[in-house]
Write a protein that holds these residues in place. Structure first.
Motif, PDB file in Angstrom:
ATOM      1  N   GLY A 252      -7.402  -2.438   7.466  1.00 59.61           N
ATOM      2  CA  GLY A 252      -7.665  -1.040   7.770  1.00 59.61           C
ATOM      3  C   GLY A 252      -6.646  -0.106   7.163  1.00 59.61           C
ATOM      4  O   GLY A 252      -7.002   0.862   6.490  1.00 59.61           O
TER       5      GLY A 252
ATOM      6  N   ALA B 197     -11.961   5.073   9.027  1.00 60.44           N
ATOM      7  CA  ALA B 197     -10.942   5.771   8.233  1.00 60.44           C
ATOM      8  C   ALA B 197     -10.903   7.268   8.569  1.00 60.44           C
ATOM      9  O   ALA B 197     -11.900   7.848   8.999  1.00 60.44           O
ATOM     10  CB  ALA B 197     -11.243   5.587   6.747  1.00 60.44           C
ATOM     11  N   PRO B 198      -9.713   7.879   8.360  1.00 61.66           N
ATOM     12  CA  PRO B 198      -8.460   7.261   7.918  1.00 61.66           C
ATOM     13  C   PRO B 198      -7.715   6.633   9.086  1.00 61.66           C
ATOM     14  O   PRO B 198      -7.879   7.034  10.230  1.00 61.66           O
ATOM     15  CB  PRO B 198      -7.693   8.454   7.343  1.00 61.66           C
ATOM     16  N   HIS B 199      -6.880   5.670   8.768  1.00 60.32           N
ATOM     17  CA  HIS B 199      -6.159   4.918   9.783  1.00 60.32           C
ATOM     18  C   HIS B 199      -4.757   5.476   9.947  1.00 60.32           C
ATOM     19  O   HIS B 199      -3.998   5.567   8.982  1.00 60.32           O
ATOM     20  CB  HIS B 199      -6.118   3.438   9.395  1.00 60.32           C
TER      21      HIS B 199
ATOM     22  N   LYS C 125     -12.753   9.834   3.443  1.00 61.23           N
ATOM     23  CA  LYS C 125     -11.726   9.482   4.426  1.00 61.23           C
ATOM     24  C   LYS C 125     -11.087   8.126   4.114  1.00 61.23           C
ATOM     25  O   LYS C 125      -9.897   7.914   4.348  1.00 61.23           O
ATOM     26  CB  LYS C 125     -12.306   9.476   5.838  1.00 61.23           C
ATOM     27  N   ARG C 126     -11.887   7.204   3.578  1.00 62.76           N
ATOM     28  CA  ARG C 126     -11.326   5.891   3.226  1.00 62.76           C
ATOM     29  C   ARG C 126     -10.345   6.015   2.067  1.00 62.76           C
ATOM     30  O   ARG C 126      -9.348   5.277   2.010  1.00 62.76           O
ATOM     31  CB  ARG C 126     -12.456   4.923   2.878  1.00 62.76           C
TER      32      ARG C 126
ATOM     33  N   ASP D 208      -6.706   6.188   2.978  1.00 67.70           N
ATOM     34  CA  ASP D 208      -5.997   4.934   3.234  1.00 67.70           C
ATOM     35  C   ASP D 208      -5.431   4.339   1.943  1.00 67.70           C
ATOM     36  O   ASP D 208      -4.435   3.613   1.973  1.00 67.70           O
ATOM     37  CB  ASP D 208      -6.933   3.914   3.895  1.00 67.70           C
TER      38      ASP D 208
END
Length: 958
Positions: free
Chosen positions: A918, A898-900, A833-834, A837
Motif C-alpha cells: 500500500g 490510496a493515498p496511504h 490518488k495512487r 503513493d
C-alpha cells in the motif's frame, strides 16, 4: 590530433539551455530511437504540419549566460529609482518579514507548486489560504472570503457582476460607482461595464446616493483623496432600493476602523498588498472579496473549504465553484480560473507573524504619521482637504503642485501630483519622522518642530468609526510571533505539499517546467520589488526598458506586430484580445459583429471571456479525431456571415494534436469577416517552430506562467500578455496612469496596474535572454519528444485518445481510461490518488475528455524521471488488471485505498493487501513523500461548507 578549443569556445561552454532542458544529448538519442527518428529535426518535421513551419530561426540575439543575464538585470534594476514612495493610490511600501520573504516568496516549495486540485498533497498551502480567508473575513466583518483575486480593480469589477446576478430582477439596472474610488479601479470597472452592456452611474457618494434604480453600489472606504466617512447611511440607502452594497476597503485601515460588514455591507473588496507584499511596480498582489451569508455561491474565483478524509480527519480542499468555467462555460459567473496564491500566502503569513496587536500597532503608526504630517502642514499655513483620514493627506497648494512634487523628488521621496493645485501624500509602514520633515521642506516648511507638532496633534480617525469588535482571534494568529515559531510553521506547512522541488508534475495543458533560480532571484531586488507603479517614467527606466524588450521578444517569437503585458492572468489576456477584436469591428462600423465561435473542445475560460467581452457564443463541433470539424465551421460561418466577430481556437488543439486544418480554419473565418483568436495555452509546442501570427492568427494571449517559466506559485501569480497583428495594435489595453503617454490610449484598462504583474516579468526576460533562439527551439522539440516518448511507452497499457500524423502527439498526450473504468470500476481519480503513493502529482483529470488523463512531461524532466513515471503508470495498470481478473475487488484494491498516510501505516491494518504494497508500491523506502491526509470526501465538503479556520479542537477530536 584534437583541435585546440578557442577561448570563445570555452567561455560559456555549458549554456543555460543545457541546464533548463532535462534530457541530455545521450538521453534524447535514447528517446528518439524508441520513436524511430534519427534526430529532433526529423521528429519535428514529422509532427508539425509543413504549412505552418518556420523557414528561419527566431530573430533573437545570442543566448546570454546566467552570469551575463544577471549582470544585465542588475544594471536594469539599478536604473530604477524607487526612492520612498508616498504616492498611495492603492500601493504602499511595506516591510516583508525576512522569514516570509526567504521561506515563502523565495522558496521553491511554495512557488513551484501547482493549483491545489489534488488536495491530499496540497494541505500546506490550503491551510495558508484558509488563514488568508479567515483574515479577510475578520477584517471585513463578513463570514466568507475567497482565496484571492487578481487585484483590487478587477475584484471591484467582479463585485459589479455579482451585484447584477445576486438579486433577481436587478440585471438590467445601473451600477453606481463612487467617484472616490481609485482611478485605476474606476477605469477597470468602466471597461468591464461597457463590454457587458452594464450602465454605470459615477457619483460623489460622500454627498449621498443618486436617485433612480440600481443593482448595486461601489463605495470607497477610505476614499482616494484619503477621506474617511461613515458609509452606514449609504449602505442602508442601497438596501432600501433592493440592491447590493459593495465596499472597497484597505485591510490595514480596517485594523482601526469599523468593519464594513458590521455596517451592513454585502460585499467587501480590496488588495492585501500592504500586508508584507512588495509593490513590484504594480503587481502581483492578492486582491480579495468577502461576502455576507447567502452570497457564497456567487463568489468568483476559488474558495478553500474544510471537509473530512477517509480516516475521519478534517482536511482542506477547494470548494463549490472550483474550475467552474470548465463546467458552465458561457454561463460561468466569471472567467477567473486562477488566483494570486503565492501573494495571498505571503499576506496571510504577515498577519500570522504580527498577530492582531502587531497589525494594530503598524496601522496606528501609519495613521499617526499621516496625522502629524497633516498637522504640520496646517501649522505652516497649507490647507489640508479632509479632517478625517487614515493614511492619505491631500494638500491644496494653488499652482504649486509641480514645485512641491519636484522638491520632494530631489530628496528621494515620490509624492502624488493630483492636479496643478493639489498634492497627495500617503504614509506607510516604512514612513519615518525624517520622511515627514522632508515632505514639510518640500512644501517650503523648514522650521517645524516635529516633536512639538506630534505632542499637540490628536488622531484624525472619526471617533464613531473606531473598530470595537475583536479581530484575528483564531489561535493561528496568536501563536507564531517569534521567528523560530514562524520558521517552523512555514516548514511544517511546506512539507505537507508536493511541488516541483519534490518530483514531476505531469499536468497536461499546464506546463510545469523548471523555474530556474537565476530567473527567480531578480524579483526580490529592491530596484524591481520596491518600485511604485506610478513613479515618473524617468525613475523607472530600467523596468520600462525590460518591459519594452520583453514585449518585443514576445512579438518576435509569436509573429505579431505588438504585445501588451498588462493582462495579469491568462483569463485577462483572453478578455483583452477579444476586446481588441470588438474594438476593431466597431471602428469599421461593424458593431453588429458579436458572435464568437468556440470549438467544443476549447478551454472553458474561452467561452466565459467571450461573454465578458459582450459576445454571443456559438459552439463549433469537433470531429471524432478531436480536430475542429471544418464542415461545421463553414456552416456556422455561413449562418453568421453578418455578425461573426471571431473564433477562439487553441493550437495545438486542446486534445494535444497539431491540426492540419488550422490555416484553412483561419482562411474560412477571415473570408466570413471574422478575426482569429489563437489561444496561446499550448505555445510550448510551437515556440521556434511556428508562429500563430504568421499562420493566420490575428490575436493571441500567452501564458508566461507556462511557456515562459513564471512559476505557478500554488495557483498564481500568472501573466497573460496579449499579442496582436498590425491592424489591432490601436486596440491594445490602455491605462489612465501609464507612465508613457502612448500607453494611455487603447481599448480600455484590463488590470489595476499599467503593466500588470510587472514585478515577475524579469523571470520571463531572463528565460528568453538565456535560452536564445536555438534554446527556445530545442526546448519545444524536447517537450514534443518527451510527450511522444511517454505516449509510446504507455500506449499498450492506456490507449492514446488522439494522435496526429505518423501517430505523433504534440507536447501532451491523453490517456484513455474509460474502457478500463467501465470494466473494473477503477476511475481516473483512483489512478490519480495512487500516483501519490509512487511520489507523483497526478496528470490533469477528465479534461478535455471525462474519464481521461492528460499528461504533459515538459522539456525539463530528465529521462530517469520520465521512466519513473511510466513505470508507476504501468504498475498501476497491473493493479487495474488484478481487479479486472477478479483477483481483488475495486473496493479492496490499493487503488481505492490510496493515498496511504503514515497514520494508516502505523495504525490498525485491516486491508486486503499488506502495508508495504500500500505505502511503498515502488519498493523504495528512501525519500518517501507522505500525504498529510487520506482521500478527501469532496461531496461532504460542499454539503457542509466551512471556509474559515476551524478551531484546533476539531483536529484534536479527530
Amino acid at each position: 590530433m584534437t583541435e585546440q578549443p578557442t577561448l570563445r569556445d570555452l567561455t560559456g561552454a555549458r549554456p543555460f539551455a543545457q541546464r533548463h532542458i532535462g534530457p541530455d544529448a545521450v538521453e534524447q538519442q535514447t528517446m528518439l530511437r524508441a520513436l524511430g527518428y534519427p534526430d529532433l529535426d526529423a521528429l519535428m518535421s514529422a509532427a508539425v504540419p509543413k504549412g505552418i513551419r518556420l523557414g528561419e530561426t527566431l530573430g533573437l540575439r545570442r543566448a546570454m549566460s546566467e552570469a551575463e543575464a544577471s549582470a544585465v538585470l542588475r544594471d536594469l534594476a539599478a536604473r530604477n529609482d524607487p526612492g520612498v514612495a508616498m504616492i498611495g493610490l492603492g500601493y504602499s511600501p511595506t516591510i516583508t518579514p525576512a522569514v516570509i520573504r526567504r521561506n515563502v516568496l523565495e522558496d521553491p516549495r511554495w512557488y513551484t507548486a501547482y493549483t491545489p486540485y489534488q488536495p491530499e498533497i496540497s494541505q500546506g498551502r490550503l491551510e495558508a489560504l484558509l488563514n488568508f480567508q479567515t483574515m479577510i473575513g475578520d477584517l471585513a466583518g463578513l463570514p466568507t472570503a475567497n482565496a484571492s483575486l487578481l487585484d483590487e480593480a478587477t475584484a471591484a469589477a467582479e463585485a459589479m457582476t455579482l451585484a447584477r446576478r445576486a438579486v433577481r430582477g436587478n440585471a438590467a439596472k445601473p451600477f453606481v460607482v463612487d467617484g472616490g474610488c481609485l482611478p485605476q479601479t474606476l477605469a477597470v470597472v468602466r471597461t468591464r461595464a461597457e463590454a457587458m452592456g452594464i450602465e454605470i452611474v459615477e457619483a460623489d457618494l460622500s454627498a449621498g446616493l443618486p436617485e433612480g434604480d440600481l443593482c448595486g453600489a461601489l463605495i470607497a472606504y477610505p476614499r482616494a483623496d484619503g477621506g474617511v466617512g461613515d458609509p452606514s447611511d449609504l449602505i442602508a440607502a442601497v438596501h432600501d432600493r433592493g440592491a447590493i452594497a459593495v465596499v472597497v476597503a484597505d485591510p490595514l485601515a480596517l485594523c482601526l476602523l469599523e468593519a464594513p460588514g458590521a455596517m451592513g455591507a454585502d460585499v467587501v473588496v480590496g488588495s492585501s498588498q500592504r500586508f508584507g507584499v512588495p509593490m513590484f511596480y504594480g503587481g502581483p498582489h492578492a486582491g480579495f472579496m468577502a461576502v455576507r451569508s447567502g452570497l457564497e455561491r456567487h463568489l468568483p474565483g476559488r474558495l478553500v473549504g474544510v471537509s473530512v478524509d477517509a480516516e475521519g480527519r478534517p482536511a482542506y480542499r477547494l470548494a463549490l465553484q472550483t474550475r467552474e468555467q470548465h463546467i458552465r462555460r458561457d454561463r460561468a459567473t466569471s472567467n477567473i480560473c486562477t488566483a494570486q496564491v503565492l501573494l495571498a500566502v505571503a499576506a496571510a503569513m504577515y498577519a500570522v507573524y504580527h498577530g492582531p496587536e502587531g497589525l494594530r500597532a503598524i496601522a496606528t503608526q501609519v495613521h499617526r504619521s499621516a496625522a502629524v504630517l497633516a498637522a504640520g502642514l496646517r501649522t505652516g499655513g497649507v490647507e489640508v482637504l479632509a479632517d478625517t483620514f487614515f493614511d492619505t493627506v491631500v494638500a491644496h497648494v494653488p499652482g504649486g503642485a509641480d514645485a512641491v512634487v519636484a522638491a520632494a523628488r530631489r530628496e528621494g521621496i515620490h509624492l502624488r501630483r493630483v492636479d496643478a493645485d493639489h498634492v497627495g501624500v500617503s504614509t506607510s509602514e516604512v514612513t519615518t519622522p525624517a520622511h515627514l520633515e522632508t515632505v514639510w521642506r518640500a512644501f517650503g516648511l523648514d522650521d517645524l518642530d516635529l516633536d512639538a507638532v506630534d505632542a499637540s496633534t490628536p488622531d484624525a480617525l472619526p471617533h464613531g468609526l473606531l473598530r470595537t469588535e475583536p479581530m484575528l482571534q483564531h489561535p493561528v494568529f496568536g501563536t507564531h510571533h517569534s521567528e523560530t515559531e514562524m520558521l517552523r510553521y512555514l516548514k511544517r506547512l511546506g512539507d505537507r505539499d508536493f511541488a516541483l522541488d519534490r518530483g514531476m508534475i505531469p499536468l497536461g495543458s499546464c506546463t510545469m517546467k523548471l523555474n530556474a533560480t537565476t530567473e527567480m532571484e531578480p524579483i526580490s531586488w529592491p530596484g524591481f520589488a520596491e518600485l511604485h507603479p506610478f513613479v515618473p517614467a524617468e525613475d523607472a527606466i530600467g523596468m520600462l526598458t525590460l518591459i519594452e524588450q520583453l514585449e518585443g521578444w514576445l512579438a518576435e517569437v509569436t509573429g505579431y506586430a505588438a504585445t501588451s503585458v498588462q493582462p495579469n492572468a491568462g483569463s485577462q489576456g483572453e478578455l483583452a484580445g477579444l476586446l481588441a477584436i470588438r474594438g476593431y469591428h466597431r471602428s469599421r462600423g461593424e458593431a453588429s459583429r458579436d458572435v464568437c465561435l468556440i470549438p467544443s473542445s476549447a478551454h472553458g475560460t474561452n467561452a466565459a471571456s467571450a461573454v465578458m467581452a459582450g459576445m454571443r457564443v456559438v459552439v463549433v463541433a469537433a470531429s471524432d479525431d478531436g480536430e475542429v470539424d471544418l464542415d461545421d465551421l463553414r456552416t456556422k460561418c455561413a449562418e453568421h456571415a453578418e455578425d461573426l466577430a471571431a473564433i477562439m481556437v487553441t493550437y495545438p488543439s486542446t486534445h494535444g494534436v497539431y491540426e492540419h486544418g488550422i490555416t484553412e480554419l483561419c482562411d474560412v473565418v477571415h473570408e466570413a469577416g471574422g478575426q482569429v483568436y489563437v489561444d496561446g495555452a499550448n505555445l510550448n509546442a510551437l515556440l521556434g517552430h511556428a508562429k500563430p501570427g504568421e499562420f493566420g492568427g490575428d490575436v493571441s494571449h500567452l501564458n508566461l506562467h507556462k511557456t515562459f517559466c513564471i512559476p505557478h506559485g500554488g495557483g498564481g501569480p500568472g501573466v497573460g500578455p496579449v499579442g496582436v497583428a498590425e491592424h489591432l495594435v490601436p486596440f491594445l489595453p490602455s491605462h489612465p496612469l501609464a507612465p508613457l503617454s502612448r500607453h494611455r490610449e487603447g481599448v480600455g484598462t484590463i488590470s489595476a496596474a499599467p503593466y500588470g504583474s510587472a514585478g515577475i516579468l524579469p523571470i520571463s526576460w531572463a528565460y528568453v535572454a538565456m535560452m536564445g533562439a536555438e534554446g527556445l527551439t530545442e526546448a519545444t522539440s524536447v517537450a514534443v519528444l518527451s510527450a511522444n516518448y511517454v505516449a509510446r511507452r504507455l500506449a499498450d497499457a492506456y490507449p492514446i485518445l488522439y494522435a496526429g500524423d505518423h501517430d505523433l502527439v504534440a507536447h501532451e498526450c491523453i490517456l484513455d481510461l474509460r474502457d478500463l473504468t467501465k470494466r473494473t470500476g477503477i476511475t481516473v481519480e483512483d489512478v490519480a490518488k495512487r500516483l501519490i503513493d509512487y511520489g507523483f502529482h497526478a496528470p490533469t483529470m477528465s479534461f478535455p475528455v471525462a474519464g481521461t488523463l492528460m499528461v504533459e512531461p515538459t522539456e525539463s524532466e530528465p529521462l530517469v524521471e520520465l521512466d519513473r513515471f511510466c513505470d508507476a503508470m504501468l504498475a498501476i495498470r497491473a493493479e487495474i488488471d488484478a481487479v479486472a481478473a477478479g483477483d481483488v475487488s475495486a473496493e479492496d484494491s490499493p487503488l481505492r485505498g490510496a493515498p496511504h498516510t503514515m497514520a494508516a501505516l502505523a495504525g490498525p491494518w485491516d486491508r486486503a493487501y499488506d502495508r508495504d504494497r500500500g505505502a511503498f508500491p515502488s519498493g523504495s523506502h528512501v525519500d518517501k513523500y507522505w500525504p498529510a491526509v487520506a482521500r478527501i470526501d469532496q461531496a461532504y465538503g460542499d454539503r457542509n461548507l466551512v471556509c474559515a479556520c476551524p478551531p484546533p479542537d476539531a483536529f484534536a477530536d479527530a
